[in-house]
Write an enzyme that holds these catalytic residues in place. Sequence first.
Site, PDB file in Angstrom:
ATOM      1  N   TYR A  33      -8.259   9.366  10.114  1.00 53.24           N
ATOM      2  CA  TYR A  33      -7.346  10.563  10.301  1.00 53.24           C
ATOM      3  C   TYR A  33      -8.084  11.656  10.927  1.00 53.24           C
ATOM      4  O   TYR A  33      -7.692  12.961  10.367  1.00 53.24           O
ATOM      5  CB  TYR A  33      -6.836  10.997   8.933  1.00 53.24           C
TER       6      TYR A  33
ATOM      7  N   TYR B 137       1.150   5.744  -1.979  1.00 58.05           N
ATOM      8  CA  TYR B 137       0.379   5.157  -0.708  1.00 58.05           C
ATOM      9  C   TYR B 137      -0.149   3.888  -0.928  1.00 58.05           C
ATOM     10  O   TYR B 137      -0.540   3.394  -1.920  1.00 58.05           O
ATOM     11  CB  TYR B 137      -0.772   6.216  -0.705  1.00 58.05           C
TER      12      TYR B 137
ATOM     13  N   LYS C  84     -10.917  -2.001  -3.286  1.00 52.28           N
ATOM     14  CA  LYS C  84     -11.862  -0.599  -3.456  1.00 52.28           C
ATOM     15  C   LYS C  84     -13.037  -0.894  -4.109  1.00 52.28           C
ATOM     16  O   LYS C  84     -13.922  -1.399  -3.673  1.00 52.28           O
ATOM     17  CB  LYS C  84     -11.177   0.398  -3.988  1.00 52.28           C
TER      18      LYS C  84
HETATM   19  C1  LIG Z   1      -7.021   2.455  -0.427  1.00 49.64           C
HETATM   20  C2  LIG Z   1      -5.581   2.105  -1.003  1.00 49.64           C
HETATM   21  C3  LIG Z   1      -4.978   0.916  -0.454  1.00 49.64           C
HETATM   22  C4  LIG Z   1      -5.503   0.431   1.110  1.00 49.64           C
HETATM   23  O1  LIG Z   1      -6.920  -0.075   0.967  1.00 49.64           O
HETATM   24  P1  LIG Z   1      -7.560  -0.105   2.263  1.00 49.64           P
HETATM   25  O2  LIG Z   1      -8.838  -0.981   1.790  1.00 49.64           O
HETATM   26  O3  LIG Z   1      -8.048   1.154   2.890  1.00 49.64           O
HETATM   27  O4  LIG Z   1      -6.819  -0.938   3.268  1.00 49.64           O
HETATM   28  C5  LIG Z   1      -3.801   0.291  -0.811  1.00 49.64           C
HETATM   29  N1  LIG Z   1      -3.164   1.062  -1.826  1.00 49.64           N
HETATM   30  C6  LIG Z   1      -3.881   1.990  -2.587  1.00 49.64           C
HETATM   31  C7  LIG Z   1      -3.363   2.355  -4.111  1.00 49.64           C
HETATM   32  C8  LIG Z   1      -5.153   2.630  -2.015  1.00 49.64           C
HETATM   33  O5  LIG Z   1      -5.653   3.380  -2.724  1.00 49.64           O
END
Ligand SMILES: *Cc1c(COP(=O)(O)O)cnc(C)c1O
Length: 663
Positions: free
Chosen positions: A239, A367, A501
């Site tokens: 970003y 998100y 994550k």
């Molecule tokens: C970070 C995140 C994603 C995306 O994961 P990436 O590994 O960045 O593609 C999807 N959903 C939620 C809730 C997130 O926090």
Amino acid sequence: MKLGRVTLVSGIDTGVGKTIVTGMLAHQMRERGQDAITMKLVQTGNVRSSEDLEQHRLLMGGIRFPEDAAGLTAPQIFAYPASAELAARLEGKRVDLRKIVRAVNRCAAAHRHVLIESAGGLFVPLTSRKLTIDLAREQGWPILLVTNGRLGSINHTLAAIDALIVRKIPLAGVIYDWAPDVPPEIDRDTPRAIRRFLRQRGLDVRVENVSRIQIPEPRPPVSSTAAIAYDRSRIWHPYASLKDAPPVRLAQSASGDEIELADGTRLVDAVASWWCVAHGHNHPAITGAIRRQSERLSHVMFGGFTHEPAIRLAHKLADFAPRGLDRVFFADSGSIAVEVAVKMAIQYQHAKGRTRRTRMLSLKGGYHGDTACAMALSDPDGMHTLFAGMMPKHFFAEKPRIPFGGRWHEDAAASIREAVEAHRDEIAGIICESILQAANAMSFYHPAYLRLLRQLADENDFVLVFDEIAAGFHRTGPLWAHQHAETPRHPVTPDVMAVGKALTGGHLTLAATLASGKVADTISNGTPSAFMHGPTYMANPLACAAACASLDLFAQSDYAAKAKTIETSLRRGLEPARRLPNVRDVRVLGAVGVIEVERLPARTEIDRIIDTTGVWLRPFANFIYAMPPLTTSAEHVNRITSAMVGLARCPPGPPPADGGFHE
Ligand SMILES: *Cc1c(COP(=O)(O)O)cnc(C)c1O
């Protein structure tokens, strides 16, 4: 020039200028900050006392070959000026090729580029059995060929190139020097003839005059300042613009809850490097697992193969997952895991003959990632509006209004019920971030929403997808955030769950989509029976090994208690922010602490706070927040909260031009 890590500079003859070319190249590379070292393959002719040696040394930039006390730049030296083979034989010795290769490899381990000057041309004997060209082929060294414009050079040069082609040895380039005593027509004809020949052989190789050697790579970094300047002009960050790029810090190493910068500064990582570093940076159990796995199998395609790390991880995930979610699809990032979950929902409905059910119901304020499908499920007014035109259209219910800990009332369900009522026959599934709406809203909502979604999914046979990518693995306290909605007698289990994550503890990129037997079996009994997704790096063994080690760490100690301890410190530490004029709300759940402000302070203020407190914060939109590693010490949590409150105390900055969604 297509230089390798090791490049052999060879001539078509003696005296064509190999030494000058090698020295110039190295000099130019070093000028440009590239780490290049030169050496001779073998040195023949006793040059210890001659002017040659002095010149050689000068050109080589005074580099001393590490193991030679005389300071010569060759691993083997023979006094007689002849081929290496003969010069060695005259001393009753043999050229030790193993010693040469060892020396080259040692240089290559310590330097980015090694330029080896060959002794004479490619067909000069090194031993009674091996020519220089044989050694180059065995070692896979590309050849930089040096020639000149003398009569006869074209013949020698083309013969040498042909010999390389036959042996499949890469040609790094051809460099020619002017010959002093030949007519210019002949001189100029040499490069022309060489280029023509290379073209005819289909080789894309540069032919350059020695005076015009150019290392084509852009100027690489020579210092932290230059490195950062280069980075900001050429490399996109998340970003961020490439024009007026926001500041970046040069990270050098990290351990525990700290990141160390190139200048030695240490910053407490209050955002766990985007929430994934659960056990601390560079955890030895995880790096060890990656290292051990890398010695056996770093990657193999998952189509037609499987491997132990994937199988072990599937077992472990099934143990961690809510009951029944024991089918797994390994994805390479969270966004992909979300895409996979949505495809599962649609394929599930398709298998049941409900081909009109191709959309998802999602919640505003959410998100789910940056790929097209994941963007389309994220808050429609959030950071992805620019792409609205290309995104699949889904249905949205209003953002959950009742916060975690607030009083539930049925009105809050209205928007969700209406959406279901209006679009029942088009909805394949429902997706939400459980409890924690992270990257868009940094807020915690009432668990009753999850119970409601479960009920609606049951009544309508929607596939219920919980995105636990941010909230999972104890970020909000319990292992999974949706457990906040459960009682022992009333589980609220999703049909599909996306995790990512913290899965590898922030060591490698890996995510997974977990599915129930019901969803998996329905898809498998449909047409097509195959589930239609398969990324190249699916179930990468290194990432799976890292995840196994990370899950072992989660299993070995009480992470719910760790999250609780952090929660207590965050609550206490952030409380004073409530009274500040720029602050709208302060909220904490598990190891997530948020100060919601009217407007963020100016960028310069944010950087000042980071630099003076040594706490790495990454505020966005209206949020100053912390999601530190779950192993962060109490002392460091206190430093984090003081830094956050300090930042909230700064005057509000200018309104962001772009909504400020830089998570
Ligand atoms: C970070 C995140 C994603 C995306 O994961 P990436 O590994 O960045 O593609 C999807 N959903 C939620 C809730 C997130 O926090």
